[in-house]
Design a protein around this motif. Structure first.
Motif, PDB file in Angstrom:
ATOM      1  N   GLY A 133       0.795  -1.228   0.000  1.00  0.00           N
ATOM      2  CA  GLY A 133       0.000   0.000   0.000  1.00  0.00           C
ATOM      3  C   GLY A 133       0.828   1.279   0.000  1.00  0.00           C
ATOM      4  O   GLY A 133       0.371   2.317   0.487  1.00  0.00           O
ATOM      5  N   SER A 134       2.036   1.224  -0.553  1.00  0.00           N
ATOM      6  CA  SER A 134       2.833   2.460  -0.572  1.00  0.00           C
ATOM      7  C   SER A 134       2.193   3.508  -1.484  1.00  0.00           C
ATOM      8  O   SER A 134       2.326   4.704  -1.235  1.00  0.00           O
ATOM      9  CB  SER A 134       4.280   2.175  -0.978  1.00  0.00           C
ATOM     10  N   GLU A 155       6.061   6.209  -9.176  1.00  0.00           N
ATOM     11  CA  GLU A 155       4.623   5.961  -8.981  1.00  0.00           C
ATOM     12  C   GLU A 155       4.033   6.910  -7.935  1.00  0.00           C
ATOM     13  O   GLU A 155       2.937   7.443  -8.124  1.00  0.00           O
ATOM     14  CB  GLU A 155       4.397   4.509  -8.527  1.00  0.00           C
TER      15      GLU A 155
HETATM   16  C1  GRF Z   1       3.155  -1.113  -7.670  1.00  0.00           C
HETATM   17  O1  GRF Z   1       4.456  -1.264  -8.143  1.00  0.00           O
HETATM   18  C2  GRF Z   1       2.173  -1.082  -8.807  1.00  0.00           C
HETATM   19  O2  GRF Z   1       2.721  -0.647 -10.003  1.00  0.00           O
HETATM   20  C3  GRF Z   1       1.761  -2.522  -8.945  1.00  0.00           C
HETATM   21  O3  GRF Z   1       1.806  -3.048  -7.649  1.00  0.00           O
HETATM   22  C4  GRF Z   1       2.710  -2.299  -6.844  1.00  0.00           C
HETATM   23  C5  GRF Z   1       1.964  -1.899  -5.613  1.00  0.00           C
HETATM   24  O4  GRF Z   1       2.786  -1.383  -4.619  1.00  0.00           O
HETATM   25  N1  GRF Z   1       0.472  -2.597  -9.574  1.00  0.00           N
HETATM   26  P1  GRF Z   1       2.159  -0.800  -3.280  1.00  0.00           P
HETATM   27  O5  GRF Z   1       1.284  -1.876  -2.666  1.00  0.00           O
HETATM   28  O6  GRF Z   1       1.371   0.430  -3.624  1.00  0.00           O
HETATM   29  O7  GRF Z   1       3.338  -0.502  -2.411  1.00  0.00           O
END
Ligand code: GRF
Length: 213
Positions: A12-13, A174
């Motif tokens: 969930g980062s 992201e």
């Molecule tokens: C991210 O790298 C996203 O691109 C992929 O899953 C990962 C999720 O990371 N769909 P987080 O759970 O938001 O840390």
């Protein structure tokens, strides 16, 4: 204010990036609920810390993908969201689900789509000796990891990069770009022209941003 439901499966980062930008006032968004298919997702703790309502709908408790997706639809519809945000949600969604939330369902995928839909994207970019790798934010259509792209962020693959190092760098991209794309959505600045997304009705949106990380 735009109200959103965020779907997670893991750390969930990206959810945290939304929460942080809401707290600093950079992003105006009401996260009405977080839903995880995984009871031990760390993102659930992030939601609780931020006092966001969360629930678990465990896919393993359903007999079919259809039944799971219907339970998900029912839970999401309780808060009538303007936007449904997939943030590391690791389930393939049925056509019924995608169509139910058509034009208000977005995803982030760790590759420069249309390259590398599916999993293991970092390893695949390394194996292919790609010069560039990155992440894409896109509206969701029934085909997996397809659909009109809103924004992409890219970086040069460095000598010695591993899937882990790439994942860390791409997370940084992201966390900047996903809240930005949601901000544009919530400001009503995104529209569609065929399979393209326009910003402020301009065809000249720079949808590919380069990062030096
Ligand atoms: C991210 O790298 C996203 O691109 C992929 O899953 C990962 C999720 O990371 N769909 P987080 O759970 O938001 O840390």
């Amino acid at each position: 204010m735009t109200n959103a439901v965020i779907l997670i499966s893991g750390s969930g980062s990206n959810l945290q990036a939304f929460i942080d930008q809401i707290h600093t006032g950079e992003l105006e968004l009401d996260i009405t609920q977080v839903i995880s298919n995984n009871p031990s997702a760390f993102g659930l703790e992030r939601a609780s810390k931020a006092r966001i309502k969360s629930s678990v709908i465990d896919h393993r408790e359903f007999n079919s993908r259809q039944e799971f997706d219907q339970a998900l639809i029912d839970q999401i519809d309780l808060t009538e969201p303007d936007l449904v945000i997939l943030a590391g949600f690791m389930r393939i969604l049925t056509e019924e689900f995608v169509n139910h939330f058509s034009k208000r369902l977005i995803n982030i995928h760790p590759s420069l789509l249309p390259k590398y839909p599916g999993t293991n994207t970092h390893q695949r970019a390394i194996d292919a000796n790609d010069e560039w790798h990155g992440a894409s934010i896109h509206f969701v259509v029934p085909e997996v990891d397809a659909g009109p792209v809103i924004l992409q962020g890219r970086l040069k693959v460095a000598l010695g990069d591993t899937p882990d190092s790439l994942q860390q760098k791409i997370h940084k991209i992201e966390h900047q770009l996903y809240p930005l794309a949601v901000k544009w959505f919530s400001q009503g600045r995104l529209s569609f022209k065929g399979n393209k997304v326009l910003l402020d009705d301009e065809t000249s949106l720079d949808q590919l941003q380069s990062f030096d990380l």
